[in-house]
Scaffold this active site. Structure first.
Site, PDB file in Angstrom:
ATOM      1  N   MET A  29       0.910  -1.133  -0.042  1.00  0.00           N
ATOM      2  CA  MET A  29      -0.086   0.037   0.116  1.00  0.00           C
ATOM      3  C   MET A  29       0.851   1.387  -0.203  1.00  0.00           C
ATOM      4  O   MET A  29       0.347   2.273   0.293  1.00  0.00           O
ATOM      5  CB  MET A  29      -0.788   0.018   1.098  1.00  0.00           C
ATOM      6  CG  MET A  29      -1.936  -1.245   1.058  1.00  0.00           C
ATOM      7  SD  MET A  29      -3.499  -0.972   2.125  1.00  0.00           S
ATOM      8  CE  MET A  29      -2.961  -0.849   3.609  1.00  0.00           C
ATOM      9  N   ALA A  31       4.122   3.846   0.811  1.00  0.00           N
ATOM     10  CA  ALA A  31       4.461   4.503   2.125  1.00  0.00           C
ATOM     11  C   ALA A  31       5.745   3.313   2.517  1.00  0.00           C
ATOM     12  O   ALA A  31       5.786   2.858   3.578  1.00  0.00           O
ATOM     13  CB  ALA A  31       3.777   4.645   3.467  1.00  0.00           C
ATOM     14  N   LEU A  32       6.781   2.933   1.488  1.00  0.00           N
ATOM     15  CA  LEU A  32       7.440   1.928   1.523  1.00  0.00           C
ATOM     16  C   LEU A  32       8.598   2.217   2.553  1.00  0.00           C
ATOM     17  O   LEU A  32       9.273   3.314   2.596  1.00  0.00           O
ATOM     18  CB  LEU A  32       8.043   1.429   0.108  1.00  0.00           C
ATOM     19  CG  LEU A  32       6.982   1.086  -0.798  1.00  0.00           C
ATOM     20  CD1 LEU A  32       7.542   1.165  -2.069  1.00  0.00           C
ATOM     21  CD2 LEU A  32       6.084  -0.039  -0.462  1.00  0.00           C
ATOM     22  N   HIS A  36       9.521  -3.333   3.661  1.00  0.00           N
ATOM     23  CA  HIS A  36       9.330  -3.618   2.499  1.00  0.00           C
ATOM     24  C   HIS A  36      10.323  -4.227   1.648  1.00  0.00           C
ATOM     25  O   HIS A  36      10.224  -4.916   0.674  1.00  0.00           O
ATOM     26  CB  HIS A  36       8.540  -2.567   1.603  1.00  0.00           C
ATOM     27  CG  HIS A  36       7.129  -2.146   2.235  1.00  0.00           C
ATOM     28  ND1 HIS A  36       7.004  -1.002   2.994  1.00  0.00           N
ATOM     29  CD2 HIS A  36       6.014  -2.743   2.083  1.00  0.00           C
ATOM     30  CE1 HIS A  36       5.638  -0.917   3.440  1.00  0.00           C
ATOM     31  NE2 HIS A  36       4.992  -1.812   2.844  1.00  0.00           N
ATOM     32  N   GLN A  60     -10.290  -2.105   2.645  1.00  0.00           N
ATOM     33  CA  GLN A  60      -9.891  -2.878   3.539  1.00  0.00           C
ATOM     34  C   GLN A  60      -9.572  -2.018   4.757  1.00  0.00           C
ATOM     35  O   GLN A  60      -9.208  -2.453   5.900  1.00  0.00           O
ATOM     36  CB  GLN A  60      -8.476  -3.613   3.447  1.00  0.00           C
ATOM     37  CG  GLN A  60      -7.379  -2.763   3.089  1.00  0.00           C
ATOM     38  CD  GLN A  60      -6.147  -3.358   2.971  1.00  0.00           C
ATOM     39  OE1 GLN A  60      -6.050  -3.900   1.556  1.00  0.00           O
ATOM     40  NE2 GLN A  60      -5.215  -3.732   3.909  1.00  0.00           N
ATOM     41  N   LYS A 149       4.816  -9.649  10.042  1.00  0.00           N
ATOM     42  CA  LYS A 149       4.235  -8.628  11.110  1.00  0.00           C
ATOM     43  C   LYS A 149       2.627  -8.679  10.949  1.00  0.00           C
ATOM     44  O   LYS A 149       2.003  -8.783  11.823  1.00  0.00           O
ATOM     45  CB  LYS A 149       4.389  -7.162  10.535  1.00  0.00           C
ATOM     46  CG  LYS A 149       4.086  -6.116  11.533  1.00  0.00           C
ATOM     47  CD  LYS A 149       4.693  -4.884  11.597  1.00  0.00           C
ATOM     48  CE  LYS A 149       3.800  -4.019  10.286  1.00  0.00           C
ATOM     49  NZ  LYS A 149       2.783  -3.697  10.377  1.00  0.00           N
ATOM     50  N   GLN A 153      -2.772 -11.919   8.112  1.00  0.00           N
ATOM     51  CA  GLN A 153      -2.852 -11.698   6.718  1.00  0.00           C
ATOM     52  C   GLN A 153      -2.398 -12.700   6.058  1.00  0.00           C
ATOM     53  O   GLN A 153      -2.753 -13.393   4.993  1.00  0.00           O
ATOM     54  CB  GLN A 153      -2.376 -10.290   6.523  1.00  0.00           C
ATOM     55  CG  GLN A 153      -2.557 -10.035   5.014  1.00  0.00           C
ATOM     56  CD  GLN A 153      -1.804  -8.629   4.614  1.00  0.00           C
ATOM     57  OE1 GLN A 153      -3.051  -7.759   4.743  1.00  0.00           O
ATOM     58  NE2 GLN A 153      -0.846  -8.444   4.370  1.00  0.00           N
ATOM     59  N   SER A 185       6.838  -0.306  10.126  1.00  0.00           N
ATOM     60  CA  SER A 185       5.563  -0.082   9.645  1.00  0.00           C
ATOM     61  C   SER A 185       5.514   1.204   9.210  1.00  0.00           C
ATOM     62  O   SER A 185       5.871   2.304   9.673  1.00  0.00           O
ATOM     63  CB  SER A 185       4.572  -0.124  10.896  1.00  0.00           C
ATOM     64  OG  SER A 185       3.231   0.149  10.502  1.00  0.00           O
ATOM     65  N   ARG A 187       2.790   3.052   9.383  1.00  0.00           N
ATOM     66  CA  ARG A 187       2.241   4.015  10.479  1.00  0.00           C
ATOM     67  C   ARG A 187       3.201   4.621  11.558  1.00  0.00           C
ATOM     68  O   ARG A 187       2.828   5.637  12.214  1.00  0.00           O
ATOM     69  CB  ARG A 187       1.061   3.247  11.138  1.00  0.00           C
ATOM     70  CG  ARG A 187      -0.071   2.683  10.335  1.00  0.00           C
ATOM     71  CD  ARG A 187      -1.120   2.212  10.920  1.00  0.00           C
ATOM     72  NE  ARG A 187      -2.411   1.996  10.405  1.00  0.00           N
ATOM     73  CZ  ARG A 187      -2.642   0.808   9.431  1.00  0.00           C
ATOM     74  NH1 ARG A 187      -1.879  -0.265   9.286  1.00  0.00           N
ATOM     75  NH2 ARG A 187      -3.879   0.814   8.684  1.00  0.00           N
TER      76      ARG A 187
HETATM   77  O1  PAF Z   1      -0.115  -5.721   3.710  1.00  0.00           O
HETATM   78  C1  PAF Z   1      -0.712  -4.879   2.815  1.00  0.00           C
HETATM   79  O2  PAF Z   1       0.100  -3.679   2.697  1.00  0.00           O
HETATM   80  C2  PAF Z   1      -1.905  -4.939   2.279  1.00  0.00           C
HETATM   81  O3  PAF Z   1      -2.924  -5.569   3.214  1.00  0.00           O
HETATM   82  C3  PAF Z   1      -1.825  -5.436   1.001  1.00  0.00           C
HETATM   83  C4  PAF Z   1      -1.407  -7.050   1.263  1.00  0.00           C
HETATM   84  C5  PAF Z   1      -1.035  -4.749   0.061  1.00  0.00           C
HETATM   85  C6  PAF Z   1      -3.293  -5.680   0.408  1.00  0.00           C
HETATM   86  O4  PAF Z   1      -3.674  -4.289   0.273  1.00  0.00           O
END
Ligand code: PAF
Length: 278
Positions: A29, A31-32, A36, A60, A149, A153, A185, A187
Site C-alpha cells: 500500500m 509508504a515503503l 518492504h 480494507q 508482522k 494476513q 511499519s 504507520r
Molecule cells: O499488507 C498490506 O500492505 C496490504 O494489506 C496488502 C496485502 C497490500 C493488500 O492491500
C-alpha cells in the site's frame, strides 16, 4: 522500471516478458520502508521478473480516518522500488482498480477472519481478499511475498490461494525491526517523537515474555498486559496467544510454547501491531 497505471498497461508489460520467466510479486500500500525492502530483495533474488503494486486499498479500511491519514508518497516509493531492482510497478487509481458497476469477486475465510484483526476491524480481510485476489489474477505470480508482522494476513492469503486454485507460492518473510526493536511499519511515521521513543517497549515486552514460553498462557498474558499497562502513553487493544495454523486462542492453562502472541497497542491515534513466536 515500467510504471503501469492501468490494468491494460500491466497486461502489456507482463506480455512482453518471456513466458518461461518466473514472476515474484510484492503487493503493497506504498509508504515503503526497509521492511518492504526486505521483501523486494527476496522477490528480486528468487525470480526472473520482480513485480510490485502500490495501491491504498480503500475497502480494507474499516476506519475512514485511518484511510485519510494513511501516508502516501509515490515518488519516494518509486525510488525505493527502483533501487531494489523492481521491473514492473502497478500503481492504479481506485477507479481503475474498482470500475463502477463491475462486480467484485469476494472470498470467505471462516474462523481465520473472525478472530483478532478480523474481530477488531470488521470487513478488513474481506477487503484484503478482494484486492489480493484481483492482483493475483492480473499478475499470476509464481511467488508472492508477505511480511509476518501481519501474521493473520499471511494465513488469510494462504487460504485465498487455496480457494482460487492457483499455483502461487506464498512466501512469509520475517518481521523487520528497527535497531531499537520496533517492528517497521508505514504507520510509525505518524507517531509523535515522544511516542516513537516509547514504542519499542512493545517488542521489549514480547521478547521478555518469550523467556516464559514454558509457562501458562495466563501467566504470559498477565506479564505482557502488565508491561503495556505500565506505560501511560500506551493503550492495549488486545494481546492473544493463538495457534499459528488455525489462529484460534489457546486455553489459558496451556503452555504458550509452540504458539504465537499477537498484540495491538494504540499510541495516540496510531495503531501498532506486532507478534512473537513462543
Ligand atoms: O499488507 C498490506 O500492505 C496490504 O494489506 C496488502 C496485502 C497490500 C493488500 O492491500
Amino acid at each position: 522500471m515500467i510504471v503501469c497505471k492501468t490494468k491494460q498497461e500491466l497486461k502489456q508489460a507482463l506480455a512482453s516478458r518471456n513466458a518461461q520467466e518466473t514472476i515474484g510479486f510484492v503487493p503493497t500500500m506504498g509508504a515503503l520502508h526497509e521492511g518492504h525492502a526486505s521483501l523486494f530483495k527476496r522477490a528480486r533474488a528468487e525470480n526472473d521478473v520482480f513485480v510490485a503494486s502500490v495501491f491504498v486499498n480503500p475497502i480494507q479500511f474499516n476506519n475512514p480516518e485511518d484511510l485519510k491519514n494513511y501516508p502516501r508518497d509515490f515518488e519516494a516509493d518509486r525510488k525505493l522500488l527502483e533501487e531494489n531492482g523492481c521491473d514492473i510497478v502497478f500503481a492504479p487509481s481506485v477507479e481503475e482498480m474498482y470500475p463502477e458497476g463491475e462486480p467484485l469477486k469476494s472470498y470467505s475465510f471462516g474462523a481465520l477472519e473472525t478472530v483478532m484483526e478480523g474481530a477488531q476491524r470488521p470487513g478488513h480481510f474481506k477487503g484484503v481478499g478482494v484486492v489480493v485476489g484481483l492482483l493475483f489474477e492480473l499478475v499470476r505470480p509464481d511467488r508472492a511475498y508477505f511480511g509476518e508482522k501481519d501474521f493473520q494476513q499471511v494465513a488469510v492469503i494462504q487460504d485465498l490461494v487455496r480457494q482460487m486454485g492457483i499455483k502461487t507460492r506464498i512466501v512469509p518473510c520475517p518481521i523487520k525491526r528497527g535497531e531499537d526493536g520496533l517492528a517497521l511499519s508505514s504507520r510509525n511515521a505518524l507517531l509523535t517523537p515522544e511516542n516513537r521513543a516509547l514504542a519499542p517497549k512493545i517488542h521489549a515486552a514480547l521478547k521478555k515474555s518469550s523467556e516464559m514460553a514454558n509457562r501458562s498462557c495466563r501467566e504470559v498474558k498477565e506479564f505482557v498486559c502488565g508491561q503495556i499497562a505500565a506505560v501511560p502513553e500506551m493503550k492495549l487493544e488486545y494481546f492473544e496467544i493463538a495457534r499459528p495454523d488455525t489462529l484460534q486462542t489457546v486455553p489459558d492453562e496451556a503452555p504458550a510454547q509452540g504458539n504465537v502472541g499477537f498484540i495491538v497497542v494504540w499510541m495516540g491515534k496510531v495503531r501498532l501491531i506486532d507478534n512473537i513466536r513462543y
